[in-house]
Design a protein around this motif. Structure first.
Motif, PDB file in Angstrom:
ATOM      1  N   LEU A 188       0.947  -1.211  -0.037  1.00 39.57           N
ATOM      2  CA  LEU A 188      -0.195  -0.030   0.087  1.00 39.57           C
ATOM      3  C   LEU A 188       1.015   1.275  -0.008  1.00 39.57           C
ATOM      4  O   LEU A 188       0.528   2.194  -0.740  1.00 39.57           O
ATOM      5  CB  LEU A 188      -1.007  -0.109   1.201  1.00 39.57           C
ATOM      6  CG  LEU A 188      -2.164   1.015   1.220  1.00 39.57           C
ATOM      7  CD1 LEU A 188      -3.017   0.793   0.022  1.00 39.57           C
ATOM      8  CD2 LEU A 188      -2.738   1.077   2.770  1.00 39.57           C
ATOM      9  N   ALA A 189       2.053   1.157   0.644  1.00 40.92           N
ATOM     10  CA  ALA A 189       2.839   2.323   0.824  1.00 40.92           C
ATOM     11  C   ALA A 189       3.539   2.737  -0.735  1.00 40.92           C
ATOM     12  O   ALA A 189       4.130   3.776  -0.983  1.00 40.92           O
ATOM     13  CB  ALA A 189       4.045   2.079   1.750  1.00 40.92           C
ATOM     14  N   ASP A 190       3.503   1.736  -1.564  1.00 38.80           N
ATOM     15  CA  ASP A 190       4.118   2.126  -2.790  1.00 38.80           C
ATOM     16  C   ASP A 190       3.091   2.668  -3.695  1.00 38.80           C
ATOM     17  O   ASP A 190       3.508   3.214  -4.928  1.00 38.80           O
ATOM     18  CB  ASP A 190       4.426   0.633  -3.536  1.00 38.80           C
ATOM     19  CG  ASP A 190       5.554  -0.332  -2.840  1.00 38.80           C
ATOM     20  OD1 ASP A 190       6.141   0.480  -2.115  1.00 38.80           O
ATOM     21  OD2 ASP A 190       5.342  -1.390  -3.013  1.00 38.80           O
ATOM     22  N   MET A 191       1.827   2.837  -3.352  1.00 38.23           N
ATOM     23  CA  MET A 191       0.688   3.386  -4.354  1.00 38.23           C
ATOM     24  C   MET A 191       0.623   5.040  -3.793  1.00 38.23           C
ATOM     25  O   MET A 191       0.506   5.391  -2.786  1.00 38.23           O
ATOM     26  CB  MET A 191      -0.602   2.829  -3.933  1.00 38.23           C
ATOM     27  CG  MET A 191      -0.496   1.375  -4.315  1.00 38.23           C
ATOM     28  SD  MET A 191      -2.152   0.617  -4.166  1.00 38.23           S
ATOM     29  CE  MET A 191      -3.213   1.363  -5.462  1.00 38.23           C
ATOM     30  N   THR A 192       0.370   5.637  -4.829  1.00 34.18           N
ATOM     31  CA  THR A 192      -0.126   7.339  -4.827  1.00 34.18           C
ATOM     32  C   THR A 192      -1.658   7.100  -4.702  1.00 34.18           C
ATOM     33  O   THR A 192      -2.146   7.062  -5.803  1.00 34.18           O
ATOM     34  CB  THR A 192       0.656   8.044  -5.689  1.00 34.18           C
ATOM     35  OG1 THR A 192       1.924   7.864  -5.670  1.00 34.18           O
ATOM     36  CG2 THR A 192       0.253   9.443  -5.636  1.00 34.18           C
ATOM     37  N   LEU A 193      -2.164   7.668  -3.563  1.00 39.75           N
ATOM     38  CA  LEU A 193      -3.668   7.688  -3.437  1.00 39.75           C
ATOM     39  C   LEU A 193      -4.066   8.968  -2.818  1.00 39.75           C
ATOM     40  O   LEU A 193      -3.312   9.433  -1.873  1.00 39.75           O
ATOM     41  CB  LEU A 193      -4.062   6.442  -2.546  1.00 39.75           C
ATOM     42  CG  LEU A 193      -3.719   4.946  -2.929  1.00 39.75           C
ATOM     43  CD1 LEU A 193      -4.037   3.837  -1.851  1.00 39.75           C
ATOM     44  CD2 LEU A 193      -4.730   4.662  -4.152  1.00 39.75           C
ATOM     45  N   ALA A 194      -5.283   9.278  -3.059  1.00 38.31           N
ATOM     46  CA  ALA A 194      -6.082  10.124  -2.398  1.00 38.31           C
ATOM     47  C   ALA A 194      -6.140   9.905  -0.740  1.00 38.31           C
ATOM     48  O   ALA A 194      -6.426   8.571  -0.691  1.00 38.31           O
ATOM     49  CB  ALA A 194      -7.483  10.570  -2.759  1.00 38.31           C
ATOM     50  N   GLU A 195      -6.097  10.739   0.020  1.00 34.82           N
ATOM     51  CA  GLU A 195      -6.212  10.510   1.609  1.00 34.82           C
ATOM     52  C   GLU A 195      -7.104   9.768   1.771  1.00 34.82           C
ATOM     53  O   GLU A 195      -7.241   8.921   2.814  1.00 34.82           O
ATOM     54  CB  GLU A 195      -5.956  11.666   2.218  1.00 34.82           C
ATOM     55  CG  GLU A 195      -4.355  12.215   2.467  1.00 34.82           C
ATOM     56  CD  GLU A 195      -3.526  11.289   2.861  1.00 34.82           C
ATOM     57  OE1 GLU A 195      -3.760  10.823   3.853  1.00 34.82           O
ATOM     58  OE2 GLU A 195      -2.600  11.169   2.144  1.00 34.82           O
ATOM     59  N   SER A 196      -8.577  10.028   1.286  1.00 38.26           N
ATOM     60  CA  SER A 196      -9.633   9.343   1.521  1.00 38.26           C
ATOM     61  C   SER A 196      -9.685   7.852   1.153  1.00 38.26           C
ATOM     62  O   SER A 196      -9.981   7.102   2.006  1.00 38.26           O
ATOM     63  CB  SER A 196     -10.798  10.022   0.864  1.00 38.26           C
ATOM     64  OG  SER A 196     -10.581   9.982  -0.591  1.00 38.26           O
ATOM     65  N   ALA A 197      -9.132   7.635  -0.003  1.00 34.13           N
ATOM     66  CA  ALA A 197      -9.017   6.333  -0.276  1.00 34.13           C
ATOM     67  C   ALA A 197      -7.911   5.561   0.427  1.00 34.13           C
ATOM     68  O   ALA A 197      -8.098   4.135   1.041  1.00 34.13           O
ATOM     69  CB  ALA A 197      -8.541   5.893  -1.725  1.00 34.13           C
ATOM     70  N   ARG A 198      -6.982   5.924   0.905  1.00 39.74           N
ATOM     71  CA  ARG A 198      -5.848   5.427   1.621  1.00 39.74           C
ATOM     72  C   ARG A 198      -6.493   5.081   3.079  1.00 39.74           C
ATOM     73  O   ARG A 198      -6.229   4.169   3.803  1.00 39.74           O
ATOM     74  CB  ARG A 198      -4.718   6.229   1.955  1.00 39.74           C
ATOM     75  CG  ARG A 198      -3.213   5.565   2.519  1.00 39.74           C
ATOM     76  CD  ARG A 198      -2.249   6.403   2.520  1.00 39.74           C
ATOM     77  NE  ARG A 198      -1.724   6.918   1.253  1.00 39.74           N
ATOM     78  CZ  ARG A 198      -1.029   5.955   0.613  1.00 39.74           C
ATOM     79  NH1 ARG A 198      -0.447   4.597   0.999  1.00 39.74           N
ATOM     80  NH2 ARG A 198      -0.589   6.159  -0.786  1.00 39.74           N
ATOM     81  N   GLY A 199      -7.054   6.157   3.487  1.00 37.49           N
ATOM     82  CA  GLY A 199      -7.446   5.868   5.079  1.00 37.49           C
ATOM     83  C   GLY A 199      -8.440   4.861   4.949  1.00 37.49           C
ATOM     84  O   GLY A 199      -8.670   3.790   5.799  1.00 37.49           O
TER      85      GLY A 199
END
Length: 326
Positions: free
Chosen positions: A87-98
């Motif tokens: 997951l740390a390898d991905m660039t995501l919006a904060e809402s999706a990451r959360g």
């Protein structure tokens, strides 16, 4: 005796198959039964032993679950993989990451939730434009949990097995009950189109109704992840069946630059002025940005350099934009 014969047989079966989660789950059932029968001290000691054993296991380095290659009919329905993406390898919006971090937290605390009669989030719907990271998310979830990833491409399954699709789906969900893994149903809109649409036919209705039934019965041990590029086309009944829906959008300018810099981490980008490239990244998906970065890197490498020039990267971005509007 607080454990029934069925419990003892189930415990031995789980131990023999190496299914620790099932073993602990049955042991907790024994503890709960003991407590109901008034053997509170025994129930308390058994729960403490289970918690201590689980804590010891978590503290050890996790050994990856081996990829089980599908056999027989399953081999024609899904593909197996053991991803490396985290997951740390991905660039995501904060809402999706959360939202995804919440899923992982619940999955890792599955035993604690089950002690109180709850199950972790295990049915996810991922929707958004192509190339925004939906399939990669399934890979990351599998990697983080040390599970195989089984991918089912629904458009191909429906076209190849028209008239038999419901029975094939049952095979997949039966496998989910037997083999703990992340099951990715890709191209989900091929199955979940709105049932009120005028072009809907009886066969499509039967397939969708079967899927909804199987989804309701999906075991919490496995994760069912559905990915679609067209969330707005999905039947509203589907959204209610999933524990969580995560929406993906094209990356913001800052996220786009992060995608580029991550992919070019092995190259010398000291001459690149990232802010000057921001406007060229607009509306490009994560996948398109990665392809642009790779094109610029290859050009530099084949030219005998490990340095990325701003001109090479801007040319690659412009090419991706041209292809998008071709």
């Amino acid at each position: 005796m607080t454990a029934s014969a069925d419990h003892l047989k189930a415990l031995l079966s789980a131990h023999a198959s190496g299914d620790d989660d099932r073993f602990y789950g049955i042991a907790l059932q024994v503890a709960a039964k003991s407590a109901r029968q008034g053997h509170t001290r025994f129930a308390k000691e058994l729960r403490e032993l289970i918690d201590a054993s689980r804590a010891e296991k978590i503290s050890r380095p996790a050994s990856p679950t081996p990829v089980v290659q599908p056999r027989g009919e399953l081999a024609s329905l899904l593909t197996a993989d053991y991803p490396e993406t985290r997951l740390a390898d991905m660039t995501l919006a904060e809402s999706a990451r959360g939202a995804l971090e919440k899923v992982l937290h619940e999955q890792r605390q599955r035993g604690r939730l089950e002690r109180f009669g709850f199950t972790p989030v295990h049915r996810l719907l991922l929707s958004g434009p192509p190339g925004t990271g939906k399939s990669m998310t399934a890979s990351a979830l599998a990697r983080e949990l040390g599970l195989p990833l089984f991918t089912i491409r629904l458009d191909g399954l429906i076209s190849r097995f028209m008239g038999e699709t419901a029975s094939k789906l049952r095979l997949v969900f039966d496998a989910a009950a037997q083999t703990r893994a992340v099951y990715l149903f890709d191209e989900f809109d091929a199955l979940g189109a709105d049932r009120s649409a005028g072009h809907d036919v009886g066969e499509a209705r039967r397939i969708l109704n079967s899927f909804l039934l199987f989804l309701d019965q999906a075991p919490a041990e496995s994760m069912v992840v559905a990915a679609t590029n067209h969330g707005r086309l999905l039947d509203s009944a589907l959204f209610r069946r999933f524990d969580l829906a995560v929406v993906y959008e094209p990356p913001s300018r800052d996220q786009a630059l992060e995608v580029l810099s991550r992919r070019l981490a092995a190259m010398d980008t000291s001459t690149v002025i990232w802010e000057d490239l921001a406007a060229l990244t607009e509306q490009l998906s994560h996948a398109e940005l990665v392809k642009a970065a790779e094109a610029a890197a290859k050009q530099a490498i084949l030219g005998g350099s490990d340095t990325i020039g701003a001109g090479q990267l801007s040319d690659a971005l412009n090419e991706r934009r041209r292809l998008r509007h071709a």
